[in-house]
Design an enzyme around this catalytic site. Structure first.
Site, PDB file in Angstrom:
ATOM      1  N   ASN A  93      42.885  37.437  36.957  1.00  0.00           N
ATOM      2  CA  ASN A  93      43.203  37.946  38.332  1.00  0.00           C
ATOM      3  C   ASN A  93      41.898  37.650  39.181  1.00  0.00           C
ATOM      4  OD1 ASN A  93      42.245  39.628  35.988  1.00  0.00           O
ATOM      5  ND2 ASN A  93      42.732  41.632  37.269  1.00  0.00           N
ATOM      6  N   GLU A 163      48.159  27.220  40.526  1.00  0.00           N
ATOM      7  CA  GLU A 163      49.565  27.291  40.109  1.00  0.00           C
ATOM      8  C   GLU A 163      50.433  27.526  41.407  1.00  0.00           C
ATOM      9  OE1 GLU A 163      51.114  26.673  37.347  1.00  0.00           O
ATOM     10  OE2 GLU A 163      52.673  26.847  38.614  1.00  0.00           O
ATOM     11  N   LYS A 222      45.656  25.408  47.790  1.00  0.00           N
ATOM     12  CA  LYS A 222      46.358  26.627  47.176  1.00  0.00           C
ATOM     13  C   LYS A 222      46.353  27.746  48.241  1.00  0.00           C
ATOM     14  CE  LYS A 222      48.288  29.596  44.736  1.00  0.00           C
ATOM     15  NZ  LYS A 222      49.762  29.531  44.653  1.00  0.00           N
ATOM     16  N   GLY A 273      59.417  42.841  55.034  1.00  0.00           N
ATOM     17  CA  GLY A 273      58.057  42.407  54.960  1.00  0.00           C
ATOM     18  C   GLY A 273      57.726  41.752  53.639  1.00  0.00           C
ATOM     19  N   CYS A 278      49.880  37.902  46.027  1.00  0.00           N
ATOM     20  CA  CYS A 278      49.187  36.781  46.595  1.00  0.00           C
ATOM     21  C   CYS A 278      49.339  36.627  47.873  1.00  0.00           C
ATOM     22  CB  CYS A 278      49.382  35.539  45.624  1.00  0.00           C
ATOM     23  SG  CYS A 278      48.962  35.750  43.999  1.00  0.00           S
ATOM     24  N   PHE A 279      50.198  36.569  48.585  1.00  0.00           N
ATOM     25  CA  PHE A 279      50.271  36.149  49.920  1.00  0.00           C
ATOM     26  C   PHE A 279      49.160  37.030  50.649  1.00  0.00           C
ATOM     27  CE2 PHE A 279      54.734  34.580  50.671  1.00  0.00           C
ATOM     28  CZ  PHE A 279      54.593  33.519  49.872  1.00  0.00           C
ATOM     29  N   PHE A 340      58.688  43.582  44.717  1.00  0.00           N
ATOM     30  CA  PHE A 340      58.472  43.158  45.473  1.00  0.00           C
ATOM     31  C   PHE A 340      59.582  41.831  45.858  1.00  0.00           C
ATOM     32  CE2 PHE A 340      56.786  38.805  44.922  1.00  0.00           C
ATOM     33  CZ  PHE A 340      56.240  38.521  43.770  1.00  0.00           C
ATOM     34  N   LYS A 341      60.212  41.352  45.103  1.00  0.00           N
ATOM     35  CA  LYS A 341      61.519  40.507  45.295  1.00  0.00           C
ATOM     36  C   LYS A 341      62.326  40.912  44.011  1.00  0.00           C
ATOM     37  CE  LYS A 341      60.629  36.209  44.317  1.00  0.00           C
ATOM     38  NZ  LYS A 341      60.007  34.782  44.275  1.00  0.00           N
TER      39      LYS A 341
HETATM   40  P1  NAD Z   1      47.632  39.300  36.074  1.00  0.00           P
HETATM   41  O1  NAD Z   1      46.720  40.389  36.605  1.00  0.00           O
HETATM   42  O2  NAD Z   1      48.905  39.233  35.952  1.00  0.00           O
HETATM   43  O3  NAD Z   1      47.029  38.620  34.707  1.00  0.00           O
HETATM   44  C1  NAD Z   1      45.474  38.411  34.785  1.00  0.00           C
HETATM   45  C2  NAD Z   1      45.036  38.635  33.228  1.00  0.00           C
HETATM   46  O4  NAD Z   1      43.760  38.263  32.950  1.00  0.00           O
HETATM   47  C3  NAD Z   1      45.061  40.319  32.674  1.00  0.00           C
HETATM   48  O5  NAD Z   1      46.075  40.416  31.864  1.00  0.00           O
HETATM   49  C4  NAD Z   1      43.602  40.544  32.427  1.00  0.00           C
HETATM   50  O6  NAD Z   1      43.434  41.640  31.423  1.00  0.00           O
HETATM   51  C5  NAD Z   1      42.927  39.171  32.098  1.00  0.00           C
HETATM   52  N1  NAD Z   1      41.656  39.141  32.134  1.00  0.00           N
HETATM   53  C6  NAD Z   1      40.867  39.371  33.089  1.00  0.00           C
HETATM   54  N2  NAD Z   1      39.501  39.139  32.976  1.00  0.00           N
HETATM   55  C7  NAD Z   1      39.707  38.659  31.610  1.00  0.00           C
HETATM   56  C8  NAD Z   1      38.454  37.948  30.883  1.00  0.00           C
HETATM   57  N3  NAD Z   1      37.223  37.998  31.145  1.00  0.00           N
HETATM   58  N4  NAD Z   1      38.889  37.691  29.483  1.00  0.00           N
HETATM   59  C9  NAD Z   1      40.154  37.647  28.967  1.00  0.00           C
HETATM   60  N5  NAD Z   1      41.124  38.112  29.919  1.00  0.00           N
HETATM   61  C10 NAD Z   1      40.895  38.552  31.019  1.00  0.00           C
HETATM   62  O7  NAD Z   1      47.418  37.986  37.224  1.00  0.00           O
HETATM   63  P2  NAD Z   1      48.220  36.835  37.521  1.00  0.00           P
HETATM   64  O8  NAD Z   1      49.350  37.254  38.521  1.00  0.00           O
HETATM   65  O9  NAD Z   1      48.547  36.142  36.507  1.00  0.00           O
HETATM   66  O10 NAD Z   1      47.417  35.897  38.369  1.00  0.00           O
HETATM   67  C11 NAD Z   1      46.235  35.154  37.869  1.00  0.00           C
HETATM   68  C12 NAD Z   1      45.670  34.309  38.903  1.00  0.00           C
HETATM   69  O11 NAD Z   1      46.717  33.312  39.158  1.00  0.00           O
HETATM   70  C13 NAD Z   1      45.226  34.762  40.130  1.00  0.00           C
HETATM   71  O12 NAD Z   1      44.252  34.086  40.614  1.00  0.00           O
HETATM   72  C14 NAD Z   1      46.375  34.764  41.297  1.00  0.00           C
HETATM   73  O13 NAD Z   1      46.136  34.538  42.525  1.00  0.00           O
HETATM   74  C15 NAD Z   1      47.051  33.326  40.683  1.00  0.00           C
HETATM   75  N6  NAD Z   1      48.595  33.154  40.980  1.00  0.00           N
HETATM   76  C16 NAD Z   1      49.398  34.051  40.674  1.00  0.00           C
HETATM   77  C17 NAD Z   1      50.644  33.871  40.875  1.00  0.00           C
HETATM   78  C18 NAD Z   1      51.897  34.777  40.476  1.00  0.00           C
HETATM   79  O14 NAD Z   1      52.924  34.661  40.876  1.00  0.00           O
HETATM   80  N7  NAD Z   1      51.438  36.152  40.093  1.00  0.00           N
HETATM   81  C19 NAD Z   1      51.172  32.687  41.224  1.00  0.00           C
HETATM   82  C20 NAD Z   1      50.118  31.671  41.408  1.00  0.00           C
HETATM   83  C21 NAD Z   1      48.873  32.036  41.258  1.00  0.00           C
HETATM   84  C1  UGA Z   2      54.328  33.064  46.441  1.00  0.00           C
HETATM   85  C2  UGA Z   2      54.559  31.514  46.416  1.00  0.00           C
HETATM   86  O1  UGA Z   2      56.015  31.266  46.624  1.00  0.00           O
HETATM   87  C3  UGA Z   2      53.951  30.639  44.984  1.00  0.00           C
HETATM   88  O2  UGA Z   2      54.287  29.297  45.436  1.00  0.00           O
HETATM   89  C4  UGA Z   2      52.761  31.021  44.741  1.00  0.00           C
HETATM   90  O3  UGA Z   2      52.368  30.420  43.611  1.00  0.00           O
HETATM   91  C5  UGA Z   2      52.404  32.658  44.594  1.00  0.00           C
HETATM   92  O4  UGA Z   2      53.079  33.243  45.798  1.00  0.00           O
HETATM   93  C6  UGA Z   2      51.253  32.892  44.205  1.00  0.00           C
HETATM   94  O5  UGA Z   2      50.279  32.299  44.460  1.00  0.00           O
HETATM   95  O6  UGA Z   2      51.291  34.024  43.712  1.00  0.00           O
HETATM   96  P1  UGA Z   2      55.950  34.890  45.059  1.00  0.00           P
HETATM   97  O7  UGA Z   2      54.703  35.728  45.695  1.00  0.00           O
HETATM   98  O8  UGA Z   2      55.812  35.241  43.595  1.00  0.00           O
HETATM   99  O9  UGA Z   2      55.386  33.575  45.232  1.00  0.00           O
HETATM  100  O10 UGA Z   2      57.247  34.953  45.551  1.00  0.00           O
HETATM  101  P2  UGA Z   2      57.886  34.301  47.025  1.00  0.00           P
HETATM  102  O11 UGA Z   2      59.262  34.001  46.600  1.00  0.00           O
HETATM  103  O12 UGA Z   2      56.926  33.611  47.705  1.00  0.00           O
HETATM  104  O13 UGA Z   2      57.936  35.857  47.765  1.00  0.00           O
HETATM  105  C7  UGA Z   2      56.760  36.482  48.440  1.00  0.00           C
HETATM  106  C8  UGA Z   2      57.194  37.477  49.280  1.00  0.00           C
HETATM  107  O14 UGA Z   2      57.943  37.009  50.454  1.00  0.00           O
HETATM  108  C9  UGA Z   2      58.640  38.596  48.566  1.00  0.00           C
HETATM  109  O15 UGA Z   2      58.419  39.856  49.097  1.00  0.00           O
HETATM  110  C10 UGA Z   2      59.741  37.948  49.175  1.00  0.00           C
HETATM  111  O16 UGA Z   2      61.061  38.769  48.992  1.00  0.00           O
HETATM  112  C11 UGA Z   2      59.148  37.379  50.604  1.00  0.00           C
HETATM  113  N1  UGA Z   2      60.194  36.424  51.326  1.00  0.00           N
HETATM  114  C12 UGA Z   2      60.218  35.239  50.790  1.00  0.00           C
HETATM  115  C13 UGA Z   2      60.809  36.792  52.629  1.00  0.00           C
HETATM  116  O17 UGA Z   2      60.629  37.858  53.046  1.00  0.00           O
HETATM  117  N2  UGA Z   2      61.716  36.101  53.201  1.00  0.00           N
HETATM  118  C14 UGA Z   2      61.775  34.669  52.661  1.00  0.00           C
HETATM  119  O18 UGA Z   2      62.337  33.808  53.289  1.00  0.00           O
HETATM  120  C15 UGA Z   2      61.042  34.478  51.452  1.00  0.00           C
END
Ligand code: NAD
Ligand code: UGA
Length: 465
Positions: A93, A163, A222, A273, A278-279, A340-341
């Site tokens: 994270n 990702e 990204k 909203g 991430c956003f 959140f969705k």
């Molecule tokens: P998350 O909080 O769900 O998972 C992160 C994990 O990393 C946790 O389980 C934590 O315990 C572990 N961790 C932290 N420090 C550690 C260490 N030193 N050694 C081993 N494990 C450790 O986070 P996430 O939602 O998977 O997001 C991870 C990254 O990916 C972020 O940078 C986020 O911005 C990015 N990202 C997230 C999404 C999404 O949809 N959640 C999509 C695209 C990118």
């Molecule tokens: C978003 C991006 O879509 C991913 O490509 C990206 O990898 C990810 O963030 C990330 O970096 O974490 P996510 O946040 O999982 O994915 O979900 P979205 O589908 O993008 O929705 C984000 C928020 O916007 C939700 O609360 C959703 O309800 C809202 N949303 C989305 C709207 O209110 N209106 C829309 O038309 C679309």
């Protein structure tokens, strides 16, 4: 080119878990080990009962069932997994900093730095280190410095492979990715590493969808992709407020503008909203980076996306309060949805948290139902705000398991997540059970206006007067 047969992913979260499960599924010749320092999370990934995985994501449990124990492993043995792997994904994270320089805006990179130091300490053979987490542009340089200065002569090649999956559709997004982005050094060893990672994705994706760039473009792309997506939501939400004043209909506007192929139809759904982990975090980070380079106008431009999102959440809550005659103290208000969705149990930055908090400030009696979010998660989200004591949060808000029962004598229902099941509820029965006049505030534009009005509800749909 090096053939990769052993990879490790540090971080078993919403990205690490699904991403590695799909790689294991599509690449039977690769042994994938996902490690985390959080023992509970790893135990959940290893649970017998696949409904208890730490993440709810359609299609995930089937893949885990197929591959776990064969070429997919979840473990807390971080050092061992690093030592054995040829390629290490960092998927930890990167939250917004809550202290010190950049507090409230910059990304907190302490977990990433810990990973880099750990990789440097443990590695005895050359490794490809892949940034999977979302990181500020030029983080690869910091990682390289740490690895080169503590790595004991081992060669580390760093790649950026952000990702793009969205929660709720993660498995489909991974299997049918629009594109995969791989950034790396423009050197022979950098090119070889990019090709080695590309070869993994080529097991299921056409090569044309795998884009190679320099490492800084990849890191920055990204943040920019998320900023553009969020900007679309804030743009349409800003117009939803105008629609409510003018009798225009936001859905008709989305359709009208989305037919223009230059604009396109996606991400134009007005809502209460945007939320998600991430956003907001990534835009704040972009704003911070722009400001740190002295680009004030650029920073202000992107910050407005977040200001508009905050406005949308508070506008929705204020509309409920003013419609209920400006007094909601002691009134029973049901919230349908906390995630959140739909199709995720993730609640990070969910609009529901802020709407609930605003209603509780006015002493409403709030009852929440969400099909996938646990009671403890809901209270953690509220307690984290520190608006009031944990005891007060539990007194003012209760969490229900039965969505129908709770509507008895309710004044209002607010729909905050677009779960499909809400559409199929017996709304006539709900109406009969509620106090009259019975109000429904639809923050997701989920239900049909004519049907709801015909039943007798005072029905408000965001973006429609
Ligand atoms: P998350 O909080 O769900 O998972 C992160 C994990 O990393 C946790 O389980 C934590 O315990 C572990 N961790 C932290 N420090 C550690 C260490 N030193 N050694 C081993 N494990 C450790 O986070 P996430 O939602 O998977 O997001 C991870 C990254 O990916 C972020 O940078 C986020 O911005 C990015 N990202 C997230 C999404 C999404 O949809 N959640 C999509 C695209 C990118
Ligand atoms: C978003 C991006 O879509 C991913 O490509 C990206 O990898 C990810 O963030 C990330 O970096 O974490 P996510 O946040 O999982 O994915 O979900 P979205 O589908 O993008 O929705 C984000 C928020 O916007 C939700 O609360 C959703 O309800 C809202 N949303 C989305 C709207 O209110 N209106 C829309 O038309 C679309």
């Amino acid at each position: 080119m090096q053939k990769i047969t052993k990879i490790c992913c540090i971080g078993a979260g919403y990205v690490g878990g699904p991403t590695m499960s799909v790689i294991a599924n599509k690449c039977p010749h690769i042994q994938v080990t996902v490690v985390d320092i959080n023992q509970d999370r790893i135990d959940q990934w290893n649970t017998e009962d696949l409904d208890q995985l730490p993440i709810y994501e359609p299609g995930l449990k089937e893949i885990v069932a197929e591959n776990r124990g064969k070429n997919l492993f979840f473990s807390t043995e971080v050092d061992r997994a690093i030592d054995e792997a040829q390629m290490i994904f960092i998927s930890v994270n990167t939250p917004t900093k809550t202290y010190g320089k950049g507090k409230g805006q910059a990304a907190d990179l302490k977990f990433v730095e810990l990973c880099a130091r750990n990789i440097a300490k443990v590695s005895k053979t050359d490794k490809i280190v892949v940034e999977k987490s979302t990181l500020p542009v030029r983080t690869a340089q910091a990682i390289q410095n740490i690895l080169d200065n503590t790595g004991d002569g081992v060669h580390f090649e760093i790649l950026s492979n952000p990702e793009f999956l969205a929660e709720g559709t993660a498995i489909d997004d991974l299997i049918n990715a629009d594109r995969v982005l791989i950034g790396g050094n423009e050197t022979p060893s950098g090119q070889a590493a990019k090709d080695a990672l590309s070869a993994i994705y080529e097991n299921w994706l056409p090569k044309e969808r795998i884009l190679q760039t320099n490492i800084w473009s990849s890191e920055l792309s990204k943040l920019v992709a998320n900023a553009f997506l969020a900007q679309r939501v804030s743009s349409i939400n800003s117009i939803s407020a105008l629609c409510e004043k003018t009798d225009a209909n936001i859905q008709e506007i989305s359709r009208a503008i989305g037919f223009d192929s230059r604009i396109g139809p996606k991400f134009l759904n007005a809502s209460v909203g945007f939320g998600g982990s991430c956003f907001q975090k990534d835009i704040l980070n972009l704003v911070y980076i722009a400001r740190s380079f002295g680009l004030q106008e650029v920073a202000d431009y992107w910050e407005q996306v977040i200001i508009m999102n905050d406005y949308q959440k508070s506008r929705f809550a204020e509309h409920i309060i003013s419609t209920l005659y400006n007094t909601i103290s002691g009134k029973k208000i049901i919230l349908y949805g906390w995630a959140f969705k739909k199709d995720t149990n993730d609640t990070r930055e969910s609009a529901a948290i802020h709407v609930a908090n605003a209603l509780m400030e006015e002493h409403a009696e709030v009852i929440v139902y969400d099909p996938k979010v646990t009671e403890s998660r809901i209270y953690q989200d509220l307690d984290y705000l520190e608006t009031r004591s944990p005891e007060e949060n539990r007194r003012l808000l209760t969490v229900a398991k039965n969505p129908m029962e709770i509507t008895t004598d309710a004044h209002a229902i607010a729909i905050l997540t677009e779960w499909d099941e809400f559409k199929d509820y017996h709304w006539e029965k709900i109406y009969a059970q509620m106090l009259k006049p019975a109000f429904v505030f639809d923050g997701r534009r989920l239900l049909e206006t004519d049907t709801m009005k015909a039943i007798g509800f005072n029905y408000y749909k965001i973006g429609q007067s």
